[in-house]
Write a protein that holds these residues in place. Structure first.
Motif, PDB file in Angstrom:
ATOM      1  N   ALA A 148       0.957   1.729   5.748  1.00  0.00           N
ATOM      2  CA  ALA A 148       1.484   1.269   7.025  1.00  0.00           C
ATOM      3  C   ALA A 148       2.890   0.677   6.871  1.00  0.00           C
ATOM      4  CB  ALA A 148       0.545   0.215   7.613  1.00  0.00           C
ATOM      5  N   HIS A 149       3.644   0.702   7.988  1.00  0.00           N
ATOM      6  CA  HIS A 149       5.024   0.202   7.958  1.00  0.00           C
ATOM      7  C   HIS A 149       5.117  -1.221   7.412  1.00  0.00           C
ATOM      8  CE1 HIS A 149       6.041   3.626  10.375  1.00  0.00           C
ATOM      9  NE2 HIS A 149       5.313   3.234  11.387  1.00  0.00           N
ATOM     10  N   HIS A 150       4.231  -2.097   7.916  1.00  0.00           N
ATOM     11  CA  HIS A 150       4.402  -3.510   7.591  1.00  0.00           C
ATOM     12  C   HIS A 150       4.035  -3.851   6.155  1.00  0.00           C
ATOM     13  CE1 HIS A 150       0.299  -3.027   8.776  1.00  0.00           C
ATOM     14  NE2 HIS A 150      -0.008  -4.295   8.857  1.00  0.00           N
ATOM     15  N   ARG A 151       3.505  -2.883   5.395  1.00  0.00           N
ATOM     16  CA  ARG A 151       3.287  -3.152   3.971  1.00  0.00           C
ATOM     17  C   ARG A 151       4.616  -3.257   3.229  1.00  0.00           C
ATOM     18  NH1 ARG A 151      -1.277   0.507   1.295  1.00  0.00           N
ATOM     19  NH2 ARG A 151      -0.896  -1.020  -0.366  1.00  0.00           N
ATOM     20  N   ALA A 152       5.707  -2.793   3.847  1.00  0.00           N
ATOM     21  CA  ALA A 152       7.023  -2.875   3.220  1.00  0.00           C
ATOM     22  C   ALA A 152       7.787  -4.127   3.629  1.00  0.00           C
ATOM     23  CB  ALA A 152       7.848  -1.635   3.584  1.00  0.00           C
ATOM     24  N   ALA A 153       7.138  -5.017   4.366  1.00  0.00           N
ATOM     25  CA  ALA A 153       7.856  -6.192   4.857  1.00  0.00           C
ATOM     26  C   ALA A 153       8.152  -7.208   3.759  1.00  0.00           C
ATOM     27  CB  ALA A 153       7.051  -6.868   5.967  1.00  0.00           C
ATOM     28  N   ASP A 198      11.660 -12.065  -7.115  1.00  0.00           N
ATOM     29  CA  ASP A 198      10.388 -11.725  -6.468  1.00  0.00           C
ATOM     30  C   ASP A 198      10.535 -10.469  -5.615  1.00  0.00           C
ATOM     31  OD1 ASP A 198       9.147 -13.908  -7.611  1.00  0.00           O
ATOM     32  OD2 ASP A 198       9.461 -15.213  -5.876  1.00  0.00           O
ATOM     33  N   ALA A 199      11.669 -10.357  -4.937  1.00  0.00           N
ATOM     34  CA  ALA A 199      11.896  -9.178  -4.102  1.00  0.00           C
ATOM     35  C   ALA A 199      11.955  -7.910  -4.943  1.00  0.00           C
ATOM     36  CB  ALA A 199      13.183  -9.341  -3.301  1.00  0.00           C
ATOM     37  N   GLU A 200      12.641  -7.982  -6.094  1.00  0.00           N
ATOM     38  CA  GLU A 200      12.739  -6.802  -6.970  1.00  0.00           C
ATOM     39  C   GLU A 200      11.366  -6.421  -7.515  1.00  0.00           C
ATOM     40  OE1 GLU A 200      15.619  -8.155  -9.752  1.00  0.00           O
ATOM     41  OE2 GLU A 200      17.338  -7.423  -8.578  1.00  0.00           O
ATOM     42  N   ALA A 201      10.557  -7.417  -7.858  1.00  0.00           N
ATOM     43  CA  ALA A 201       9.206  -7.133  -8.363  1.00  0.00           C
ATOM     44  C   ALA A 201       8.344  -6.501  -7.272  1.00  0.00           C
ATOM     45  CB  ALA A 201       8.562  -8.427  -8.864  1.00  0.00           C
ATOM     46  N   ALA A 202       8.473  -7.005  -6.064  1.00  0.00           N
ATOM     47  CA  ALA A 202       7.695  -6.448  -4.954  1.00  0.00           C
ATOM     48  C   ALA A 202       8.117  -5.012  -4.663  1.00  0.00           C
ATOM     49  CB  ALA A 202       7.865  -7.318  -3.710  1.00  0.00           C
ATOM     50  N   LEU A 203       9.417  -4.740  -4.749  1.00  0.00           N
ATOM     51  CA  LEU A 203       9.899  -3.367  -4.552  1.00  0.00           C
ATOM     52  C   LEU A 203       9.300  -2.420  -5.584  1.00  0.00           C
ATOM     53  CD1 LEU A 203      13.707  -3.759  -3.721  1.00  0.00           C
ATOM     54  CD2 LEU A 203      12.011  -2.541  -2.344  1.00  0.00           C
ATOM     55  N   ALA A 204       9.306  -2.826  -6.841  1.00  0.00           N
ATOM     56  CA  ALA A 204       8.759  -1.979  -7.898  1.00  0.00           C
ATOM     57  C   ALA A 204       7.272  -1.720  -7.677  1.00  0.00           C
ATOM     58  CB  ALA A 204       8.991  -2.638  -9.256  1.00  0.00           C
ATOM     59  N   GLU A 205       6.545  -2.768  -7.275  1.00  0.00           N
ATOM     60  CA  GLU A 205       5.108  -2.619  -7.063  1.00  0.00           C
ATOM     61  C   GLU A 205       4.808  -1.650  -5.914  1.00  0.00           C
ATOM     62  OE1 GLU A 205       1.326  -5.231  -5.448  1.00  0.00           O
ATOM     63  OE2 GLU A 205       3.051  -6.290  -6.313  1.00  0.00           O
ATOM     64  N   LEU A 206       5.519  -1.795  -4.807  1.00  0.00           N
ATOM     65  CA  LEU A 206       5.235  -0.956  -3.641  1.00  0.00           C
ATOM     66  C   LEU A 206       5.712   0.475  -3.854  1.00  0.00           C
ATOM     67  CD1 LEU A 206       6.000  -3.483  -0.775  1.00  0.00           C
ATOM     68  CD2 LEU A 206       3.775  -2.702  -1.589  1.00  0.00           C
ATOM     69  N   ASP A 207       6.782   0.641  -4.631  1.00  0.00           N
ATOM     70  CA  ASP A 207       7.193   2.005  -4.988  1.00  0.00           C
ATOM     71  C   ASP A 207       6.075   2.693  -5.766  1.00  0.00           C
ATOM     72  OD1 ASP A 207       9.651   2.036  -3.764  1.00  0.00           O
ATOM     73  OD2 ASP A 207      10.745   1.329  -5.527  1.00  0.00           O
ATOM     74  N   GLY A 208       5.484   1.954  -6.701  1.00  0.00           N
ATOM     75  CA  GLY A 208       4.406   2.520  -7.506  1.00  0.00           C
ATOM     76  C   GLY A 208       3.162   2.819  -6.695  1.00  0.00           C
ATOM     77  N   ALA A 209       2.958   2.085  -5.587  1.00  0.00           N
ATOM     78  CA  ALA A 209       1.773   2.301  -4.750  1.00  0.00           C
ATOM     79  C   ALA A 209       1.972   3.432  -3.748  1.00  0.00           C
ATOM     80  CB  ALA A 209       1.430   1.015  -4.006  1.00  0.00           C
ATOM     81  N   GLY A 210       3.166   4.019  -3.715  1.00  0.00           N
ATOM     82  CA  GLY A 210       3.408   5.154  -2.823  1.00  0.00           C
ATOM     83  C   GLY A 210       3.637   4.785  -1.378  1.00  0.00           C
ATOM     84  N   ILE A 211       3.986   3.531  -1.096  1.00  0.00           N
ATOM     85  CA  ILE A 211       4.186   3.098   0.281  1.00  0.00           C
ATOM     86  C   ILE A 211       5.361   3.842   0.928  1.00  0.00           C
ATOM     87  CG2 ILE A 211       4.636   1.113   1.781  1.00  0.00           C
ATOM     88  CD1 ILE A 211       1.925   1.150   0.336  1.00  0.00           C
TER      89      ILE A 211
END
Length: 892
Positions: free
Chosen positions: A721-726, A739-752
């Motif tokens: 969903a869109h808001h998972r990238a918030a 923290d933002a860079e870590a969150a970006l890496a995690e969500l990229d890996g999850a296929g968001i």
């Protein structure tokens, strides 16, 4: 609600009339603002005209408006002005109204008996009477406005109709909405008036059609609180979308007594010969070939023709193309049951003899039953069920096969009927019923046929998230499989189970194996299944690759005429459109196809995706409506996760509309439907995060974003969903770079990022992170991300707001239209004295500019519902009734 004593069960909710209700409420609001009008509700008897009018009465009473009601009745054509008299009498509180109404007393006297005049004027015209009615309404109903409901105008006298015609052209001078209900199948002055009005477009005419199958199912579920699927299927097939009959059938296992009495009274007015012809026609069913009636009934041809004409006049038959049919399936049943059983058997046997020994199809099956030949009827129903299953008409197949199984003796053809019935139950998502029948069936079938039954039951279990049951039946099938075709089906089912339980690698490998065998052995169904699973696996990383697999499956389905697999391919292609463009048009097309072939489990899942698409586009009412439909359908089919996701979308939509209490109630229902489901729990927290963003609570939104990201961490089943990238964007704006860079890496890996909207917000986060060191690249990233959000106006506005704020703090530039003032202006003293808050002042300033609520919502990054609530508060605080008055007060 109770159906005891034969009473009709009234539906607690209004089903399938959202557009009409919205139109009526809008007309009522226009009337209260001083622009009265007449609205006509038309349609056949029992279609819901009175119910819709009643719902509007509730709205009017809640708004404090006066409500006046009148009704014409059969025979009231001889009693002039009856509905107007009933409606207007409460307005005349004294015998002799005075003041401005005095000149109109003579015209009113004929309509309202309590008006006293010394002499009667005989030549008062309809326009004069109509004008008198308008003056009375304007005088008695200001300033709160009024709703006048005139029901069943088709039975009214011509004088009443003439007055209503005058109101239609002139009621705009009174703060009154007049709603008129008219049957469109009753000859008379009222029907002709509606035709003139519709042709001239001089008033709003709302024709009410019959409900579709999904709406009938929703209505049954709402009335009965969870009828079993068999009862729902019976009512869907018999009621033909007429709400009154749906309610009647809920309290009657057979023919509703009130309906039968109406038919019998109409038959009683006909001759014995006419009745014989009509009863013979009814033996064939609702649709019949009138050319067969002379031979079947023994009545001469000319007398048959005359009887059919009189059947039309009695409203038992209608002309249909080049022939005739009964007005309703229940009409045919009531006519047939109007004679004694021995007579019915004889008529059915005569009709069957006319068709001949080679007769087939639904008519022959029905006649065989009525003629007391159950085995012949069972074989005919079995053939009908197999043919319907082959063409994907699942509801038709279900009804025919259930009837075949009930009529045939055990063994032989009965086993075949049960096998096909397991197939249908599995395909429509009735896993428990498929499993129950399957367990009984495998005990008496040889190995290969038993294995096929296990595979069908496993498919139903997978479709309804019963993983353990699916594994059990797959293992049982594996022990019995002994040919390539069944092995390919077993392999593809294992691939499906692996995908649904999160093992994408195993799912892809098994699907490739199944595809190879299916292509070699010419197994198009298995080929389609394997291609679909490969597409779903690819969708996690590439929408283009996934689209290619799904379109391949669609080509196979089209080539082999497989409607179910055409549906599933269209569904998947529609999901790509949802993720890539937030476009639900293909999903709506797929849902219409699902409903037409009876694939109600797929229709329920589609409601979830359509709700998500409408939510993304900020079409919140539509999102909530489809969420509720998912709840209803999922409940009917025992699909708990579908029910939970339906409530989730209801909660999200209502929260975004500013209705926190009902949003919380829906969230509680979602959790109760799927207790412990972390995907549902996490996405519910995500909707709270979005609401906090819309309310301007940045700190609260960040806390919630961290929480729901934690809850969905590691999930392979939560939608992208869109808001998972918030989270990365909120962290970046808050200055928490690491923290933002870590969150970006995690969500990229999850296929968001497979979701275009989510991908754009991730790009916005990268822009904010790049801003301090590379402002030019930051601007490029932000503008490119913004272009990806063109189909998502709310998300685009929120993204611009967040990025512009970060850019301003870091000293880099964004397009001028993204900028917002750093602080809201202070509230002018005159406004503050009225209790206007700072946020209301923002809204009021834009009302003065002439912006609509949607435009204000886009400008201030609010939901439309929140703006509506602010405007309502401003109208109340300033004692104004319209936006124009509000703007005038604000500028003085």
């Amino acid at each position: 609600m109770s159906g005891s004593g034969g009473a009709t069960i009234p539906c607690p909710v209004l089903v399938g009339r959202a557009a009409e209700m919205d139109a009526l409420v809008a007309a009522f609001e226009r009337a209260r603002a001083g622009r009265g009008e007449v609205v006509y509700l038309t349609g056949e008897a029992g279609i819901g005209k009175s119910r819709l009018a009643h719902e509007l009465v509730v709205v009017a009473e809640d708004a404090g408006a006066r409500v006046l009601r009148g009704r014409a009745v059969p025979g009231s054509g001889a009693a002039a002005f009856r509905p107007l008299t009933e409606a207007l009498a409460p307005l005349v509180v004294s015998a002799e109204p005075t003041g401005e109404l005095a000149p109109w007393l003579h015209a009113l006297a004929a309509i309202v008996p309590t008006v006293s005049v010394r002499t009667r004027v005989a030549d008062v015209t309809a326009p004069v009477r109509g004008e008198a009615v308008i003056r009375l309404l304007a005088s008695a109903c200001a300033p709160s406005g009024a709703l006048v409901v005139l029901e069943d105008l088709h039975w009214a006298d011509p004088e009443t109709v003439a007055v209503v015609e005058h109101l239609t052209d002139n009621l705009g001078r009174a703060p009154v909405l007049c709603v008129v209900t008219v049957r469109d199948d009753e000859r008379g002055a009222a029907r002709e008036l509606v035709r003139r009005v519709a042709a001239a477009r001089s008033a709003l005419v709302l024709p009410l059609g019959r409900l579709n199958d999904a709406q009938v199912g929703a209505m049954v579920y709402s009335c009965a609180g969870g009828s079993d699927p068999g009862a729902i299927a019976r009512i869907v097939s018999v009621a033909e979308g007429v709400p009154f009959l749906i309610e009647e059938l809920l309290v009657s296992p057979g023919l509703p007594a009130s309906f039968a009495a109406t038919v019998e009274s109409r038959l009683a007015a006909l001759s014995e010969t006419d009745r014989r012809v009509l009863v013979t026609a009814a033996a064939f069913g609702r649709e019949f070939d009138w050319r067969l009636l002379a031979a079947a009934s023994g009545v001469p041809h000319d007398d048959v023709v005359d009887a059919l004409d009189r059947g039309v006049d009695a409203q038992l038959l209608s002309v249909h193309g080049d022939g005739f049919r009964f007005r309703h399936a229940l009409t045919a049943d009531a006519v047939f049951q109007s004679v004694a059983p021995p007579r019915r058997d004889a008529l059915a046997s005569a009709a069957l003899a006319v068709l001949g020994d080679a007769a087939a199809g639904d008519v022959a099956a029905r006649l065989a039953e009525r003629a007391g030949q159950p085995e012949r009827a069972g074989r005919l129903h079995l053939a009908l069920g197999q043919e319907a299953l082959d063409r994907g008409a699942l509801h038709t197949a279900l009804v025919a096969l259930e009837r075949a199984a009930a009529l045939l003796r055990e063994g032989g053809e009965r086993d075949t009927a049960d096998e096909r019935l397991v197939d249908v139950l599995a395909l429509i998502g009735r896993a428990d019923d498929a499993a129950t029948l399957g367990r009984r069936l495998v005990a008496r079938l040889p190995g290969a046929r038993a294995a096929a039954v296990h595979l069908r039951v496993a498919a139903a279990a997978i479709a309804t998230t019963r993983w353990d049951a699916a594994r059990e039946h797959l293992a049982a099938a594996g022990a019995l499989v002994d040919d390539p075709a069944l092995m390919a089906e077993l392999t593809v089912r294992e691939a499906e189970l692996a995908y649904e339980t999160g093992d994408t690698a195993r799912a892809s490998a098994s699907a490739h194996d199944a595809l190879t065998v299916a292509m070699r052995e010419n197994l198009p169904v298995v080929e389609c299944e394997a291609l679909q699973i490969l597409g779903r696996c690819a969708r996690r990383t590439s929408l283009d690759d996934a689209d290619g697999w799904f379109r391949r499956a669609l080509e196979v389905a089209d080539r082999h005429d497989l409607p179910l697999w055409r549906l599933r391919s269209l569904h998947e292609i529609g999901t790509i459109g949802l993720l890539d463009r937030s476009d639900v048009s293909a999903l709506l097309d797929a849902q219409r196809l699902a409903e037409s072939i009876g694939a109600m489990g797929t229709a329920a899942v589609l409601d979830i995706e359509i709700a998500a698409g409408f939510n993304s586009a900020n079409e919140l009412r539509a999102s909530v409506e489809h969420g509720l439909r998912a709840v209803q359908r999922g409940s009917e089919l025992g699909m708990d996760v579908v029910v939970a996701y339906g409530w989730l979308h209801v909660s999200t939509g209502r929260r975004m509309m500013g209705d926190g209490q009902r949003a919380d109630e829906a969230a509680t229902a979602a959790r109760a439907a799927a207790p412990g489901n972390r995907d549902v729990e996490g996405l519910l927290v995500g909707s709270e995060m979005l609401a906090a963003l819309l309310a301007g609570d940045r700190a609260g939104a960040l806390v919630l974003a961290e929480r729901f990201t934690d809850m969905l961490r590691g999930s392979t089943t939560a939608p992208p969903a869109h808001h998972r990238a918030a989270l990365p964007l909120l962290l970046a704006v808050a200055g928490r770079t690491a923290d933002a860079e870590a969150a970006l890496a995690e969500l990229d890996g999850a296929g968001i990022g497979v979701n275009r909207g989510a991908r754009a917000w991730l790009a916005h986060a990268r822009a904010v992170l790049a801003g301090p060191s590379d402002p030019e690249r930051a601007r490029e990233l932000a503008i490119a991300a913004d272009a990806d959000l063109v189909a998502l106006p709310l998300w685009r506005a929120l993204g611009r707001q967040l990025v512009a704020e970060a850019a301003r703090a870091a000293g880099w530039d964004v397009p001028v239209e993204w900028r917002r003032p750093s602080a809201a202006p202070s509230v002018p003293a005159a406004w503050a004295e009225l209790g206007v808050t700072r946020r209301e002042a923002d809204v009021l300033a834009l009302v003065v500019e002439g912006l609509s609520n949607r435009e204000i919502a886009d400008r201030l990054y609010l939901s439309v519902r929140t703006v509506e609530k602010h405007v309502e508060s401003l109208l109340r605080k300033t004692a104004t009734r319209t936006r124009t008055q509000l703007a005038r007060v604000a500028t003085t």
